[in-house]
Design a protein around this motif. Sequence first.
Motif, PDB file in Angstrom:
ATOM      1  N   LEU A  72       0.798  -1.232   0.000  1.00 44.57           N
ATOM      2  CA  LEU A  72       0.000   0.000   0.000  1.00 44.57           C
ATOM      3  C   LEU A  72       0.836   1.291   0.000  1.00 44.57           C
ATOM      4  N   PRO A  73       1.790   1.474   0.915  1.00 45.38           N
ATOM      5  CA  PRO A  73       2.487   2.758   0.956  1.00 45.38           C
ATOM      6  C   PRO A  73       3.160   3.124  -0.358  1.00 45.38           C
ATOM      7  N   VAL A 100      -1.878   3.246   7.732  1.00 44.18           N
ATOM      8  CA  VAL A 100      -1.551   3.997   6.517  1.00 44.18           C
ATOM      9  C   VAL A 100      -1.045   5.389   6.874  1.00 44.18           C
ATOM     10  N   THR A 103       2.453   5.294   8.441  1.00 44.25           N
ATOM     11  CA  THR A 103       3.469   4.944   7.450  1.00 44.25           C
ATOM     12  C   THR A 103       3.785   6.125   6.544  1.00 44.25           C
TER      13      THR A 103
END
Length: 316
Positions: A72-73, A100, A103
């Motif tokens: 995701l990141p 999220v 991060t």
Amino acid sequence: MKLLFLGTGAGMPSKQRNTTSTVLKLLEERGTFWMFDCGEATQHQILRTTLKPRKLEKLFITHLHGDHIYGLPGLLGSRSFLGGEEELTIYGPSGIKAWVELTLTTSKTYIKYPLTIIEIEEGIVFEDEQFIVEAKLLEHVIPCFGYKITQKPLPPELLISKTDALRVPRGPLLKLLKAGLDIELEDGRIVKSAEVTGTPKNGFQVTVLGDTRFCDNSILLSNGSDIIIHEGTFDHETANLAREYGHSTILDAANVCKEANAKHLIINHISARFMPSDIKEMLAQVDHFSFPVFIADDFSEYEWQNGSLIKIKDSE
């Protein structure tokens, strides 16, 4: 609608399979694509496709194990670097928002587009004029959701031969008739939409199940689906491991499809213990079921055509 599998492995990447990520391509329906889970290196997989990250509209996370979220990141940052400006919405279990945001903040990753993160519970998590997305909790070792995507009934086909016979001029009036509205012509005649349109068609239903043991909620959520995407981390011989670690066998997945009266089954999330030579044997364990069963590889692509699921691309 098309389905593209970017990653079909379980736990960690292997030479054959990347970690889990599945794309629902809605380019014809809404000019975007949706993603389900985003395992490590998903953006590297995207580089080998025609997908454009700026077209990613919604991202649904089934659960917070690393093989489903570690990509995701990087993807969120790259989407910004590549000029993505449209809003992206992430749906997932409690904890996804904090993970999220921490991060991105810690890595000083600046996102130029609006990012909305919705922590979901069971029920309808999204609805607009085209689609409904419903979520149910499954049975894994941590909270894990399945998602059912329902396309609402499609507008009926406009029968041009009938509108021509009634001397309806080409242009905006035809659009009104197709939308279900009756119209009045210049000469005073009323043309009813029902007289010049066909029968409305049902949209598709796709159920994407996260990691889970065989459970009632898998069946309830999948009921009547055109396509079920179900994990098959283990096979019949390793069923004891499936139960212990909160996973399913390919036979479990097929029984969910049968009990749900679903039409097609695609298996993903395959353990690295299984080599390409083992796949035929896994399929043989479910060849007695009446519906088609596919085992997806990375970059396998399927298209929904006139009520049937067609494999249009094998793995690369």
